[in-house]
Design a protein around this motif. Structure first.
Motif, PDB file in Angstrom:
ATOM      1  N   PHE A 282       0.836  -1.204   0.000  1.00 27.79           N
ATOM      2  CA  PHE A 282       0.000   0.000   0.000  1.00 27.79           C
ATOM      3  C   PHE A 282       0.870   1.253   0.000  1.00 27.79           C
ATOM      4  CE2 PHE A 282      -4.209   1.692   2.001  1.00 27.79           C
ATOM      5  CZ  PHE A 282      -4.215   2.731   1.077  1.00 27.79           C
ATOM      6  N   LEU A 283       1.813   1.327   0.943  1.00 27.55           N
ATOM      7  CA  LEU A 283       2.634   2.530   1.067  1.00 27.55           C
ATOM      8  C   LEU A 283       3.519   2.728  -0.165  1.00 27.55           C
ATOM      9  CD1 LEU A 283       3.532   4.909   2.803  1.00 27.55           C
ATOM     10  CD2 LEU A 283       5.230   3.403   3.873  1.00 27.55           C
ATOM     11  N   SER A 284       4.090   1.663  -0.692  1.00 31.93           N
ATOM     12  CA  SER A 284       4.956   1.805  -1.878  1.00 31.93           C
ATOM     13  C   SER A 284       4.167   2.280  -3.087  1.00 31.93           C
ATOM     14  CB  SER A 284       5.658   0.479  -2.191  1.00 31.93           C
ATOM     15  OG  SER A 284       4.765  -0.492  -2.694  1.00 31.93           O
ATOM     16  N   THR A 285       2.908   1.858  -3.193  1.00 27.98           N
ATOM     17  CA  THR A 285       2.069   2.317  -4.306  1.00 27.98           C
ATOM     18  C   THR A 285       1.765   3.800  -4.174  1.00 27.98           C
ATOM     19  OG1 THR A 285       1.086   0.103  -4.468  1.00 27.98           O
ATOM     20  CG2 THR A 285      -0.074   1.900  -5.572  1.00 27.98           C
ATOM     21  N   LEU A 286       1.460   4.247  -2.957  1.00 27.97           N
ATOM     22  CA  LEU A 286       1.223   5.676  -2.732  1.00 27.97           C
ATOM     23  C   LEU A 286       2.485   6.495  -3.005  1.00 27.97           C
ATOM     24  CD1 LEU A 286      -0.910   5.695   0.561  1.00 27.97           C
ATOM     25  CD2 LEU A 286      -1.727   5.930  -1.796  1.00 27.97           C
ATOM     26  N   LEU A 287       3.610   6.052  -2.481  1.00 29.24           N
ATOM     27  CA  LEU A 287       4.860   6.792  -2.652  1.00 29.24           C
ATOM     28  C   LEU A 287       5.305   6.819  -4.104  1.00 29.24           C
ATOM     29  CD1 LEU A 287       6.872   5.526   0.464  1.00 29.24           C
ATOM     30  CD2 LEU A 287       5.760   7.747   0.172  1.00 29.24           C
ATOM     31  N   ALA A 288       5.009   5.749  -4.835  1.00 33.83           N
ATOM     32  CA  ALA A 288       5.437   5.678  -6.237  1.00 33.83           C
ATOM     33  C   ALA A 288       4.801   6.766  -7.091  1.00 33.83           C
ATOM     34  CB  ALA A 288       5.114   4.298  -6.824  1.00 33.83           C
ATOM     35  N   ALA A 289       3.635   7.257  -6.663  1.00 31.57           N
ATOM     36  CA  ALA A 289       3.002   8.359  -7.395  1.00 31.57           C
ATOM     37  C   ALA A 289       3.882   9.597  -7.392  1.00 31.57           C
ATOM     38  CB  ALA A 289       1.639   8.674  -6.782  1.00 31.57           C
ATOM     39  N   ALA A 290       4.740   9.731  -6.381  1.00 38.09           N
ATOM     40  CA  ALA A 290       5.659  10.869  -6.313  1.00 38.09           C
ATOM     41  C   ALA A 290       7.059  10.511  -6.796  1.00 38.09           C
ATOM     42  CB  ALA A 290       5.735  11.389  -4.868  1.00 38.09           C
ATOM     43  N   THR A 291       7.514   9.287  -6.492  1.00 41.96           N
ATOM     44  CA  THR A 291       8.900   8.925  -6.828  1.00 41.96           C
ATOM     45  C   THR A 291       9.077   8.572  -8.302  1.00 41.96           C
ATOM     46  OG1 THR A 291       8.500   6.627  -6.146  1.00 41.96           O
ATOM     47  CG2 THR A 291       9.376   8.144  -4.482  1.00 41.96           C
ATOM     48  N   LEU A 292       8.080   7.975  -8.921  1.00 39.60           N
ATOM     49  CA  LEU A 292       8.227   7.616 -10.337  1.00 39.60           C
ATOM     50  C   LEU A 292       8.434   8.845 -11.230  1.00 39.60           C
ATOM     51  CD1 LEU A 292       5.784   4.605 -10.865  1.00 39.60           C
ATOM     52  CD2 LEU A 292       8.257   4.636 -11.257  1.00 39.60           C
ATOM     53  N   PRO A 293       7.663   9.937 -11.048  1.00 40.39           N
ATOM     54  CA  PRO A 293       7.974  11.133 -11.851  1.00 40.39           C
ATOM     55  C   PRO A 293       9.387  11.655 -11.630  1.00 40.39           C
ATOM     56  CG  PRO A 293       5.783  11.326 -10.900  1.00 40.39           C
ATOM     57  CD  PRO A 293       6.421  10.114 -10.292  1.00 40.39           C
ATOM     58  N   LEU A 294       9.907  11.528 -10.403  1.00 35.70           N
ATOM     59  CA  LEU A 294      11.282  11.956 -10.147  1.00 35.70           C
ATOM     60  C   LEU A 294      12.274  11.100 -10.938  1.00 35.70           C
ATOM     61  CD1 LEU A 294      11.151  12.602  -6.277  1.00 35.70           C
ATOM     62  CD2 LEU A 294      11.030  14.275  -8.143  1.00 35.70           C
ATOM     63  N   TRP A 295      12.026   9.790 -10.983  1.00 32.72           N
ATOM     64  CA  TRP A 295      12.902   8.915 -11.761  1.00 32.72           C
ATOM     65  C   TRP A 295      12.776   9.207 -13.254  1.00 32.72           C
ATOM     66  CZ3 TRP A 295      16.958   6.643 -10.111  1.00 32.72           C
ATOM     67  CH2 TRP A 295      17.052   6.218  -8.782  1.00 32.72           C
ATOM     68  N   MET A 296      11.574   9.536 -13.705  1.00 29.31           N
ATOM     69  CA  MET A 296      11.396   9.897 -15.119  1.00 29.31           C
ATOM     70  C   MET A 296      12.205  11.139 -15.466  1.00 29.31           C
ATOM     71  SD  MET A 296       7.302   9.395 -15.645  1.00 29.31           S
ATOM     72  CE  MET A 296       6.446   8.075 -14.791  1.00 29.31           C
ATOM     73  N   LEU A 297      12.158  12.128 -14.586  1.00 34.97           N
ATOM     74  CA  LEU A 297      12.929  13.348 -14.829  1.00 34.97           C
ATOM     75  C   LEU A 297      14.428  13.062 -14.819  1.00 34.97           C
ATOM     76  CD1 LEU A 297      10.917  15.854 -12.592  1.00 34.97           C
ATOM     77  CD2 LEU A 297      10.926  15.747 -15.093  1.00 34.97           C
ATOM     78  N   LEU A 298      14.864  12.226 -13.891  1.00 38.38           N
ATOM     79  CA  LEU A 298      16.282  11.881 -13.806  1.00 38.38           C
ATOM     80  C   LEU A 298      16.756  11.157 -15.051  1.00 38.38           C
ATOM     81  CD1 LEU A 298      18.885  11.774 -12.103  1.00 38.38           C
ATOM     82  CD2 LEU A 298      18.048   9.592 -11.172  1.00 38.38           C
ATOM     83  N   MET A 299      15.882  10.269 -15.587  1.00 38.30           N
ATOM     84  CA  MET A 299      16.262   9.492 -16.770  1.00 38.30           C
ATOM     85  C   MET A 299      16.020  10.245 -18.064  1.00 38.30           C
ATOM     86  SD  MET A 299      17.477   6.856 -15.400  1.00 38.30           S
ATOM     87  CE  MET A 299      17.783   5.950 -16.902  1.00 38.30           C
ATOM     88  N   GLY A 300      15.493  11.472 -17.962  1.00 40.52           N
ATOM     89  CA  GLY A 300      15.287  12.276 -19.163  1.00 40.52           C
ATOM     90  C   GLY A 300      14.072  11.886 -19.971  1.00 40.52           C
TER      91      GLY A 300
END
Length: 300
Positions: A282-300
């Motif tokens: 549950f918590l990882s799914t909620l957090l991924a909504a914020a962390t995945l965009p950060l990884w997308m930005l990092l990976m260009g």
């Protein structure tokens, strides 16, 4: 902004599913029927049609699997050893820290970002993802409990012989053999496949209503390991090993950065461990909504 726009529809459907389940507008019976159709029919058709038409090429390279699974198995080992020393028992915590939700979250994410060019690398991972990690967990559980336990090969094969794996394998056979299917059959498969992604995301949201949002040092450690340490290890290894294309590395990092897959619950012991793993999902799914965009930005 582009990263947020790419991921927004994914988590919007997850939230929609959560609201439908929480308010019981989607009853347990109807939710069960939707889940059955999604996992037994829609998603297998999506994987079959996707991999059958994909230009496999470099996606079948062992390098792709090494860059992803060396960090995955390293995380699995570290978390398993720490928990084993702490509790004296085998656990599914190592599996939770290394097993991504690459079907329900990964496929819509790669489709939105990269289209079929990126999906082919994800399909290559999915072909062996459950096989490698579930086999490792089963072997660890058998050996970690002492001489009185043994690896239940039959149950492992039953776990792996599910429609999603079968859809992947059938698509791979069609692709490599060059077999052609009648056009009406392709049309039916395509129609069923189109229902796969939205239904899968709604099912994820409904499924989250079964877990309680609670935290503990163990739960936070699992989520940090899964959402941060895992992708960092994949990015580091992929950057130093030559021969991996930039697109392949992007797919691998984002796959590693995804939330924990719900299938991990099947390996957790009843009681406290199931609560811990469920809360981590549950918590990882909620957090991924914020962390995945950060990884997308990092990976260009």
């Amino acid at each position: 902004m582009a990263a947020i726009l790419a991921i927004l529809p994914i988590f919007t459907l997850i939230v929609l599913g959560y609201v439908l389940g929480w308010r019981q507008w989607l009853t347990p019976a109807s939710a069960g029927g939707l889940s059955w159709a999604t996992f037994k029919l829609f998603l297998p058709c999506l994987l079959l049609t996707g991999i059958a038409r994909a230009p496999l090429g470099d996606a079948l390279s062992p390098l792709l699997l090494l860059v992803y699974f060396i960090p995955a198995l390293l995380l699995f080992a570290v978390f398993s050893v720490v928990m084993h020393r702490h509790t004296g028992q085998t656990s599914a915590v190592g599996l939770a820290a290394s097993y991504s939700n690459n079907v329900l979250i990964g496929i819509p994410l790669m489709t939105a970002l990269f289209g079929h060019d990126g999906l082919v690398y994800l399909f290559a991972l999915l072909a062996v993802h459950s096989l490698i990690l579930f086999s490792t967990q089963s072997l660890y559980a058998a050996l970690g409990q002492g001489a009185g336990q043994r690896l239940d090969v039959l149950n492992l094969l039953k776990t792996l012989a599910n429609p999603i794996v079968i859809g992947l394998l059938l698509g791979l056979v069609i692709n490599l053999s060059g077999l052609g299917l009648p056009k009406p059959l392709w049309q039916v498969l395509d129609w069923l496949a189109r229902a796969g992604l939205p239904c899968a995301l709604i099912v994820v949201g409904v499924g989250l209503t079964r877990y309680q949002l609670r935290t503990s040092p163990t739960i936070w450690a699992i989520c940090i390991g899964k959402l941060a340490v895992f992708p960092v290890l994949v990015l580091t290894l992929g950057s130093v090993m030559p021969g991996l294309s930039p697109l392949a590395l992007q797919v691998l990092v984002l796959a590693a950065a995804g939330p924990i897959g719900v299938n991990v619950l099947a390996f957790a012991r009843p009681g406290e461990e199931q609560h811990t793993v469920g809360a981590s999902i549950f918590l990882s799914t909620l957090l991924a909504a914020a962390t995945l965009p950060l990884w997308m930005l990092l990976m260009g």
